[in-house]
Write an enzyme that holds these catalytic residues in place. Structure first.
Site: not given
Length: 743
Positions: A34-35, A214-215, A245, A620
DNA sequence: TAGTTTTAAGTTTTT
DNA sequence: CTTAAAACTA
């Protein structure tokens, strides 16, 4: 050719980048790139859509994420460096510096942290304990997250007592007199200004032609309102998030924001990124098998593009010393065998306090490590003292800073005198300096206060007279920090740093803490030196001072990071929360025990949040994942027995390799292998489907299922309130009473 | 009143 | 075991 940067994207990612027009919601699973999508999108908007970089606003939640995004976007297109990439809070501060006066807020405001908020509250709530004050501070902060003013009827959602409403109102009143803001204000006030000043709102809607968030799953209500106010009919909006998340509910994050986004922004298109490029298949399976137990989720199917790999390892260990040793061993072995570097490893834990055991063990064994986040540098007494001096220089109405430093070191200005001065300042536009000059005091207090006033005045004139030229500022910024630490005293720096030096030195704070150092062997003087080093990057001017303070309030990792010699090869020690957005080759999730993770006595919705936290941590990992669970753990200095976490019962045993001595009652069988008859479990549980019960906290309920969960059976109960909870069967008898049966 | 000693209390997670 | 609040003494 010019679009080759798009070739690395898969079709969904590309679709997300090329999307225009209507609002876009990207549901991006963990590790789905996504980044990459956001950064590519920024570059694409500039290159192919011809947007002015400055008309692009990209918002993240952490400074680390903002920095990383800026870096990666610039790699694709250098012009992306001119886009506005900020955290929500730093955007709010930027906005208020320019538009605060519209709401009666002087642009020289200082940002109060939680600690400062508590000291302000304690002067408002004379005879309250610290715990009560902290409670109120927390609730005020939540109220602002939900965009609730003291007179809002919905405030009872936070706390229904009238007392809270009036304290909140008093707090707001006092805060506006002082002219400072808290964290919540950085979001709430801009929304209020945009709503009450349509022409300002229009200006911003014209300025930003694209806004990316974002997020988004961690945005709170106030942040959502801010997004809405900044968005005009022509603004392109793109939000990215993952409901699995969402881990900041305790801070006001509302998953509803992401679930309801399509309803609130009409015509929203949804794109799902479900290909995971980070983790091997077993890691992803283990992570998913736990979060699958959550009820309220959109649900998604992540596929592991990397294919099979090493099974995650679950290690049962006797105690936390063995846990640290186990981690050290795994890491050392991999490095010695050349399989990995130190920096490929991360140790994850639930609470910051858990880092200590690893630090001491690693120190002894010579394993290089860095602790992310917890270093409470800016919360240290000596640092807060120095910062209070600077804050007071910026804002002579700052009651909190004044209280903190006026009598430190002791100048004979006791609490009685301090109260008297602050009281008198009410009638004098709250200017404490002005009032301090005039007020009648006992001779001893008078002399002390004069010293203090002189000190502040000297600091002020130093700032005002020595305007640094642009050329000098550039030099200062380029200049490397000199780390001449000395036990004798502070070393002065240049420019602004020198001003801070002078203040800290002349105020007597340096000597005060030096004396304490000599007695207790603390490193306080060195810490002050570190602060001076950080200050050396700022110009000697009112603005330099303001920037310095703002930077510190909004990005507390700053000194830590710059002191961290860049990308040294070291193991990362980090909380689960802090890992959001990061990835590591190898991850060890530690303390996966009941009562630690998840913590004890939590409600169902909190349990779901902890499950998501588990999911975040596990995803992660790229190559290797470990879970450690101890049989004994030291808490409050006592060693107590602990049990494996509920999450370890839930995790798919087929994607796990178990080592160590398996705790009694822990079922290691794979899910499909265990299929015992219903009645048998019910017998073992001493609970039957359809049975009624009463729970002290939740009222009447009915058992809807009894399932096998290894550490004894689990009883699932539907309550009359509509809630569904589950209990370990042996839990019965404490808060639960069976109905229609006698014992 | 300032600074020290004794006693009690307490751990989420963070911009 | 660490930290903060209360009690105590010079």
């Amino acid at each position: 050719m010019s679009q080759s940067y798009l070739d690395v994207l898969n079709s969904e990612q590309k679709r997300a980048v090329l999307h225009t027009g209507k609002p876009l919601l990207i549901l991006a699973g963990a590790g789905s790139g996504k980044t990459r999508v956001i950064t590519t999108k920024i570059a694409w908007l500039i290159r192919e859509q011809g947007l002015d970089p400055r008309s692009i606003l990209a918002v993240t939640f952490t400074n680390k994420a903002a920095r990383e995004m800026a870096e990666r976007a610039k790699l694709i297109d250098d012009r992306a460096g001119d886009a506005m990439l900020r955290t929500f809070h730093s955007f709010g501060a930027w906005f208020l510096r320019r538009n605060g006066p519209l709401a009666g807020l002087d642009s020289g405001f200082v940002i109060y942290d939680d600690d400062d908020v508590c000291s302000l509250l304690s002067s408002l709530m004379e005879n309250s304990t610290k715990a009560e004050i902290k409670q109120i501070a927390y609730k005020i902060s939540r109220a602002k997250d939900y965009f609730l003013c003291p007179n809002d009827p919905k405030l009872s959602f936070i706390d229904s007592h009238k007392k809270f409403h009036s304290i909140y109102a008093m707090y707001e009143e006092r805060m506006s007199q002082i002219g400072n803001v808290d964290f919540g204000d950085l979001i709430k006030k801009p929304v209020e200004i945009l709503r009450s000043h349509p022409e300002t709102a229009q200006r911003f809607r014209d300025r930003f032609s694209a806004i990316l968030v974002d997020e988004y799953q961690d945005a709170n209500v106030a942040q959502f309102e801010l997004l809405k106010e900044l968005t005009g009919p022509a603004t392109y909006v793109c939000v990215v998030g993952d409901d699995d998340q969402s881990i900041y509910r305790f801070r006001g994050a509302e998953v509803k924001n992401i679930l309801e986004f399509p309803n609130l922004f009409s015509g929203t298109e949804i794109i799902r990124l479900e290909k995971n490029y980070r983790s091997t298949e077993p890691i992803l399976r283990a992570a998913s098998s736990v979060v699958d137990n959550n009820q309220g989720r959109l649900g998604k199917t992540l596929s592991a593009t990397r294919g099979n790999g090493k099974l995650p390892v679950l290690a049962f260990l006797p105690n936390q010393d063995e846990e640290a040793a186990f981690c050290a061993r795994q890491i050392e072995d991999s490095v010695r065998q050349g399989r990995a570097k130190w920096s490929h490893w991360a140790i994850l834990y639930r609470t910051n306090a858990q880092s200590l055991g690893f630090e001491t063990k690693f120190l002894r064994r010579g394993i290089p490590y860095r602790v992310v986040g917890s270093l409470k540098f800016y919360e240290r007494e000596e640092i807060k003292d120095a910062l209070a001096l600077l804050s007071f220089l910026v804002n002579p109405r700052d009651e909190v800073a004044f209280r903190r430093i006026v009598n430190k070191p002791a100048r004979g200005v006791g609490p009685a005198s301090v109260d008297k001065i602050i009281e008198a300042a009410y009638a004098n536009e709250n200017d404490l300096m002005e009032t301090g000059r005039r007020i009648d005091l006992a001779p001893k207090a008078r002399a002390g206060l004069n010293d203090f006033i002189k000190l502040i005045e000297d600091g002020k004139s130093l700032l005002e007279n020595a305007q640094t030229t642009d050329e000098e500022i550039r030099k200062l910024q380029i200049k490397k920090r000199d780390s001449n630490k000395s036990r004798e005293g502070l070393a002065s720096g240049e420019g602004f740093s020198n001003c801070v030096y002078m203040l800290v030195k002349n105020s007597g704070i340096a000597d005060y803490h030096k004396m304490q150092d000599d007695v207790t062997g603390n490193q306080r003087l060195n810490n002050l030196q570190e602060l001076l080093n950080a200050a050396s990057q700022y110009p000697l001017s009112q603005k330099g001072l303001q920037d310095f303070l703002e930077h510190i309030e909004l990005d507390r990792s700053l000194v830590n990071d710059s002191a961290d010699t860049g990308n040294v090869d070291s193991v990362t020690l980090i909380t689960f929360h802090n890992t959001k957005g990061l990835e590591f080759q190898n991850v060890i999730m530690t303390g996966v025990e009941h009562g630690v993770f998840p913590r004890e006595n939590i409600k169902e919705d909190e349990l779901e949040e902890e499950r998501r936290l588990f999911y975040v941590g596990a995803t992660r990992a790229m190559n290797e994942l470990y879970f450690t669970s101890c049989a004994m753990r030291r808490m409050y200095g006592r060693t107590v027995p602990t049990n494996p976490s509920l999450f370890l019962h839930e995790v798919d045993k087929g994607s796990l390799q178990i080592t160590g001595s398996i705790p009694y009652g822990f079922n290691t069988l794979k899910k499909n292998a265990a299929s015992p008859g219903h009645s048998e479990i019910e017998k073992a549980a001493d609970w039957k489907r359809g049975e009624s019960l009463y729970h002290d906290d939740h009222g009447y309920g009915e058992v809807i299922a009894v399932t096998d969960s290894e550490e004894g059976p689990v009883v699932r109960v539907h309550f009359q309130t509509g809630k569904e909870l589950h209990f370990h069967s042996e839990y019965q008898g404490s808060a639960i009473t069976k109905i229609g049966r006698d014992y």
